[in-house]
Design a protein around this motif. Structure first.
Motif, PDB file in Angstrom:
ATOM      1  N   GLU A  10      39.385  27.255  23.491  1.00 37.63           N
ATOM      2  CA  GLU A  10      38.643  26.872  22.503  1.00 37.63           C
ATOM      3  C   GLU A  10      39.112  25.331  22.406  1.00 37.63           C
ATOM      4  O   GLU A  10      38.071  24.561  21.805  1.00 37.63           O
ATOM      5  CB  GLU A  10      39.354  27.703  21.077  1.00 37.63           C
ATOM      6  N   ASP A  11      39.861  24.882  23.072  1.00 38.80           N
ATOM      7  CA  ASP A  11      40.330  23.219  23.018  1.00 38.80           C
ATOM      8  C   ASP A  11      39.143  22.590  23.987  1.00 38.80           C
ATOM      9  O   ASP A  11      39.139  21.374  23.816  1.00 38.80           O
ATOM     10  CB  ASP A  11      41.729  23.151  23.353  1.00 38.80           C
ATOM     11  N   GLU A  12      38.588  23.435  24.823  1.00 42.24           N
ATOM     12  CA  GLU A  12      37.480  22.616  25.539  1.00 42.24           C
ATOM     13  C   GLU A  12      38.056  21.512  26.495  1.00 42.24           C
ATOM     14  O   GLU A  12      37.564  20.577  26.902  1.00 42.24           O
ATOM     15  CB  GLU A  12      36.553  22.304  24.657  1.00 42.24           C
ATOM     16  N   GLY A  13      39.199  21.681  27.019  1.00 43.92           N
ATOM     17  CA  GLY A  13      39.911  20.906  28.004  1.00 43.92           C
ATOM     18  C   GLY A  13      40.232  19.358  27.196  1.00 43.92           C
ATOM     19  O   GLY A  13      40.326  18.575  28.156  1.00 43.92           O
ATOM     20  N   LYS A  14      40.438  19.416  26.150  1.00 42.58           N
ATOM     21  CA  LYS A  14      40.752  18.196  25.392  1.00 42.58           C
ATOM     22  C   LYS A  14      42.065  17.608  25.600  1.00 42.58           C
ATOM     23  O   LYS A  14      42.360  16.465  25.215  1.00 42.58           O
ATOM     24  CB  LYS A  14      40.070  18.142  23.591  1.00 42.58           C
ATOM     25  N   GLY A  15      42.862  18.703  25.933  1.00 38.04           N
ATOM     26  CA  GLY A  15      44.486  18.193  26.157  1.00 38.04           C
ATOM     27  C   GLY A  15      45.152  18.253  24.723  1.00 38.04           C
ATOM     28  O   GLY A  15      46.185  17.732  24.964  1.00 38.04           O
ATOM     29  N   ALA A  68      46.896  22.304  25.155  1.00 40.06           N
ATOM     30  CA  ALA A  68      47.457  22.372  26.338  1.00 40.06           C
ATOM     31  C   ALA A  68      46.963  21.300  27.376  1.00 40.06           C
ATOM     32  O   ALA A  68      46.214  20.619  26.858  1.00 40.06           O
ATOM     33  CB  ALA A  68      47.372  23.918  26.852  1.00 40.06           C
ATOM     34  N   GLU A  69      47.501  21.212  28.524  1.00 39.07           N
ATOM     35  CA  GLU A  69      46.979  20.373  29.396  1.00 39.07           C
ATOM     36  C   GLU A  69      45.459  20.426  29.761  1.00 39.07           C
ATOM     37  O   GLU A  69      44.568  21.553  29.582  1.00 39.07           O
ATOM     38  CB  GLU A  69      47.547  20.502  30.821  1.00 39.07           C
ATOM     39  N   PRO A  70      44.855  19.266  29.855  1.00 34.11           N
ATOM     40  CA  PRO A  70      43.320  19.109  30.009  1.00 34.11           C
ATOM     41  C   PRO A  70      42.971  19.575  31.506  1.00 34.11           C
ATOM     42  O   PRO A  70      42.151  18.970  32.323  1.00 34.11           O
ATOM     43  CB  PRO A  70      42.909  17.748  30.015  1.00 34.11           C
TER      44      PRO A  70
END
Length: 233
Positions: free
Chosen positions: A210-215, A218-220
């Protein structure tokens, strides 16, 4: 650990590692179980065999700490040049449990606390690797072939881990998510630092996604959840 049908998974390869425990300062690790953990992440299990150790520049000290005997180090370094292709692919993936056992025997690696761990990807995640992952070596190549998982091992639980530069990278534990997942969903890691059920592992993985790789969560990097299977050394 719940009952699992391994025909619902594809093989992501097999790895030689020693159970370990990160020496993180408080408050990190406060929710981790006691004892040593097993993970595909090199930040949790720092002693996971890699051919990069034998390259120039490499990390000879890491090879020795892993358990390559000093008198076999020169042979190991040479093997990491082009000899490894018979048993494994970049950077640490063996083709089978038997290939890993062949390596252990050849280099006389001590078997205390040593594990052969199979990484098993749920088939529902397969299409993303086929269509979105550009790598065609090692783990990615193994997955894209849709190979079955060796069924002779012991199920340990699910690991949520990112993938970067042809190898596994960060675990869900690296970002302190064991506390967040316990607070949000009541999910706790088992004695190996893994998650016992498919439902809970997917829930953690979906929450990270759900963070869409924004870091932020968790890590991007792209994360997936993997069923870990242990095989006799």
């Amino acid at each position: 650990m719940e009952m699992v049908d391994l025909s619902h998974f594809y093989s992501g390869g097999y790895f030689l590692l020693r159970a370990d425990r990160p020496d993180w300062p408080p408050p990190f690790g406060a929710f981790l179980p006691n004892g040593k953990l097993i993970s595909l992440s090199k930040h949790i299990c720092r002693k996971r065999l890699s051919v990069i150790w034998g390259w120039n520049p490499g990390d000879r000290e890491a090879a020795l700490e892993f358990g390559i005997p000093p008198e076999r180090l020169a042979e190991f370094v040479e093997w990491c040049g082009d000899g490894y292709h018979e048993l494994m692919d970049l950077t640490s993936m063996f083709y089978s449990p038997e290939a890993a056992r062949t390596f252990v025997k050849r280099f006389e690696v001590g078997t205390d606390n040593l594990f052969i761990i199979g990484a098993s990807l749920p088939k529902e995640l397969h299409n993303a690797w086929i269509h979105e992952e550009p790598d065609n070596e090692g783990i990615a190549k193994q997955i894209k072939q849709g190979l079955p998982v060796d069924k002779s091992g012991e199920l340990l639980g699910y690991d949520i881990v990112s993938y970067s530069y042809n190898d596994f990278s960060c675990s869900w534990l690296c970002s302190g998510l064991e506390k967040d997942m316990n607070d949000l969903f009541g999910i706790r890691a088992n004695s190996k630092g893994l998650i016992d059920t498919y439902t809970d592992a997917k829930k953690v993985n979906d929450w990270i996604a759900e963070d869409e790789g924004k870091g932020i969560r968790a890590e991007p990097e792209p994360y997936d959840f993997w069923l870990l299977v242990s095989y006799p050394v």
